[in-house]
Enzyme design. Sequence first.
Site, short mmCIF file in Angstrom:
data_model
loop_
_atom_site.label_atom_id
_atom_site.label_comp_id
_atom_site.label_asym_id
_atom_site.label_seq_id
_atom_site.Cartn_x
_atom_site.Cartn_y
_atom_site.Cartn_z
N LYS A 98 -1.71 10.15 -54.00
CA LYS A 98 -0.41 9.61 -54.40
C LYS A 98 -0.23 9.87 -55.89
O LYS A 98 -1.12 9.52 -56.68
CB LYS A 98 -0.37 8.10 -54.18
CG LYS A 98 -0.24 7.70 -52.73
CD LYS A 98 0.16 6.25 -52.65
CE LYS A 98 0.27 5.73 -51.23
NZ LYS A 98 0.17 6.64 -50.14
N ASP A 132 1.18 13.01 -51.43
CA ASP A 132 1.96 12.03 -50.66
C ASP A 132 3.34 11.87 -51.28
O ASP A 132 3.53 12.13 -52.46
CB ASP A 132 1.29 10.64 -50.72
CG ASP A 132 0.04 10.53 -49.86
OD1 ASP A 132 -0.37 11.53 -49.25
OD2 ASP A 132 -0.53 9.42 -49.83
N GLN A 161 10.04 13.12 -46.55
CA GLN A 161 10.40 12.03 -45.63
C GLN A 161 11.74 12.30 -44.93
O GLN A 161 12.78 12.43 -45.59
CB GLN A 161 10.50 10.73 -46.42
CG GLN A 161 9.19 10.32 -47.07
CD GLN A 161 9.39 9.49 -48.32
OE1 GLN A 161 10.35 9.71 -49.07
NE2 GLN A 161 8.48 8.57 -48.58
N ARG A 182 4.23 18.41 -45.14
CA ARG A 182 3.91 17.40 -44.13
C ARG A 182 5.18 16.60 -43.91
O ARG A 182 5.63 15.90 -44.83
CB ARG A 182 2.77 16.50 -44.62
CG ARG A 182 2.40 15.42 -43.59
CD ARG A 182 1.16 14.67 -44.03
NE ARG A 182 1.45 13.73 -45.09
CZ ARG A 182 0.63 13.47 -46.11
NH1 ARG A 182 -0.52 14.09 -46.23
NH2 ARG A 182 0.97 12.58 -47.02
N LYS A 185 8.39 10.42 -41.13
CA LYS A 185 9.68 9.72 -41.06
C LYS A 185 9.96 8.97 -42.37
O LYS A 185 11.09 8.90 -42.82
CB LYS A 185 9.69 8.76 -39.87
CG LYS A 185 9.68 9.50 -38.54
CD LYS A 185 9.98 8.58 -37.38
CE LYS A 185 9.78 9.33 -36.07
NZ LYS A 185 10.06 8.48 -34.89
N ALA A 187 8.01 5.58 -44.97
CA ALA A 187 7.40 4.27 -44.75
C ALA A 187 7.87 3.17 -45.70
O ALA A 187 7.37 2.06 -45.63
CB ALA A 187 5.88 4.41 -44.87
P1 FDA Z 1 7.73 5.70 -35.19
O1 FDA Z 1 7.66 4.71 -36.29
O2 FDA Z 1 9.06 5.95 -34.53
O3 FDA Z 1 6.66 5.33 -34.12
C1 FDA Z 1 6.50 6.04 -32.90
C2 FDA Z 1 5.43 5.34 -32.08
O4 FDA Z 1 4.17 5.52 -32.71
C3 FDA Z 1 5.58 3.81 -31.99
O5 FDA Z 1 6.41 3.45 -30.93
C4 FDA Z 1 4.16 3.37 -31.80
O6 FDA Z 1 3.77 3.56 -30.45
C5 FDA Z 1 3.39 4.35 -32.65
N1 FDA Z 1 3.18 3.83 -34.01
C6 FDA Z 1 3.79 4.24 -35.15
N2 FDA Z 1 3.32 3.55 -36.21
C7 FDA Z 1 2.41 2.71 -35.75
C8 FDA Z 1 1.57 1.73 -36.35
N3 FDA Z 1 1.57 1.50 -37.66
N4 FDA Z 1 0.74 1.03 -35.54
C9 FDA Z 1 0.69 1.25 -34.21
N5 FDA Z 1 1.48 2.16 -33.58
C10 FDA Z 1 2.31 2.88 -34.32
N6 FDA Z 1 5.02 7.93 -45.20
C11 FDA Z 1 5.50 8.12 -46.44
O7 FDA Z 1 6.54 7.55 -46.78
N7 FDA Z 1 4.84 8.92 -47.32
C12 FDA Z 1 3.71 9.59 -46.97
O8 FDA Z 1 3.14 10.32 -47.80
C13 FDA Z 1 3.21 9.44 -45.65
N8 FDA Z 1 2.09 10.09 -45.24
C14 FDA Z 1 1.75 10.07 -43.91
C15 FDA Z 1 0.73 10.90 -43.44
C16 FDA Z 1 0.44 10.93 -42.09
C17 FDA Z 1 -0.64 11.84 -41.59
C18 FDA Z 1 1.17 10.10 -41.17
C19 FDA Z 1 0.89 10.13 -39.71
C20 FDA Z 1 2.15 9.26 -41.65
C21 FDA Z 1 2.44 9.22 -43.00
N9 FDA Z 1 3.44 8.38 -43.48
C22 FDA Z 1 3.90 8.58 -44.77
C23 FDA Z 1 3.99 7.28 -42.64
C24 FDA Z 1 5.26 7.71 -41.91
O9 FDA Z 1 6.33 7.83 -42.83
C25 FDA Z 1 5.66 6.70 -40.82
O10 FDA Z 1 5.92 5.46 -41.39
C26 FDA Z 1 4.65 6.51 -39.72
O11 FDA Z 1 4.04 7.72 -39.37
C27 FDA Z 1 5.32 5.93 -38.44
O12 FDA Z 1 6.29 6.81 -37.99
P2 FDA Z 1 6.15 7.67 -36.62
O13 FDA Z 1 6.60 9.06 -36.94
O14 FDA Z 1 4.81 7.56 -36.07
O15 FDA Z 1 7.26 7.14 -35.66
#
Ligand code: FDA
Length: 310
Positions: A98, A132, A161, A182, A185, A187
């Site tokens: 980060k 990140d 993002q 990378r 979505k 966070a």
């Molecule tokens: P979504 O939130 O729609 O979730 C889809 C499904 O995945 C959910 O229904 C559930 O089943 C499962 N799921 C998701 N999150 C879960 C959790 N915490 N616990 C349990 N189940 C869960 N963000 C950012 O702002 N800056 C960054 O640098 C990064 N870096 C990063 C690296 C990597 C390798 C990943 C996988 C993620 C990040 N993120 C991130 C976080 C990202 O922005 C996001 O918040 C999460 O990946 C959750 O989004 P999904 O795409 O999984 O979809």
Amino acid sequence: MNPMRSLLLAGSRSAWLERQATTRRFVKLAVRRFMPGETLDEALVAAGEQNRLGIAVTLTHLGENLRDKSEADAVLAHYQTVLERIRGANLNAEVSVKPTQLGLDIDAAMCTEYTRTLAEAARVHGSRLWIDMEGSAYTQTTLQLYRKMRETHTNVGLCLQAYLRRTRADLETLLPLGPAIRIVKGAYAEPAELAFTDKHEVDENFHWMAERLWSAQARANGAWATLGTHDTVLIGKLEGTALRLGVGAKDYEYAMLYGIQRGEQQRLAKSGRIVRVLISYGAHWFPWYMRRLAERPANLLFVAKSMFSG
Ligand code: FDA
């Protein structure tokens, strides 16, 4: 935004809550579901286990918004050790940092210098350094940081993002560099004028970004897409698009968080896809863990369960 998500993201910035949570054993037990441990040794053991399952790893030492130069110096030294240990143990692992953990809030020039030092160390070790993406207050400076890195190093990747409205334009300006991106979505808690609040729009944007990185021109320039998601519906759609565009299974990768959707991680790896798991470790897990709870408030159940079992 969902009120529970807003509350958890607001809580992630509370020093009081952090003091309460990090001293409670049952919270620590719940955190273990997503984090193999606080130490580098524990993270490296977990990395070896993942590699044996055919899954690559990204390591990240938790911490953000450092205020003190000596802390940033320690982070730099720590990641240099991590890269050496990865090589020593012959692990299939990369590192993700980060910018505010490398001192962006203290001195942007120092952050650039430290990031470049790590990019060079990663290059020597034959791996990629990931940057990140943090909250929107840092988007512009993080993009500038990435551009500066690319002046000297091609082995650097950037997280973008899909929830940010500006991201399409940002990706377009980066494409001529043939960037490693990378896609996630997003966070953080962002206002509606900056970020889509509708899941459908975020998913559409994610898919659009992958398609742009998979265009013939972008691939000819050397672009790389890491798809950072656990969303199985979106993954199904991305798989269809990769097939349609003739993108080979080894020409992109999935990245998921340690402990989340393990079944899907293994299914994808067994079907010949490159899968990478992000292993976070360290003592400063509170804001990171709150963001994981905000992504899926049902995770609060694990906190409740460990309160009664621990
Ligand atoms: P979504 O939130 O729609 O979730 C889809 C499904 O995945 C959910 O229904 C559930 O089943 C499962 N799921 C998701 N999150 C879960 C959790 N915490 N616990 C349990 N189940 C869960 N963000 C950012 O702002 N800056 C960054 O640098 C990064 N870096 C990063 C690296 C990597 C390798 C990943 C996988 C993620 C990040 N993120 C991130 C976080 C990202 O922005 C996001 O918040 C999460 O990946 C959750 O989004 P999904 O795409 O999984 O979809």
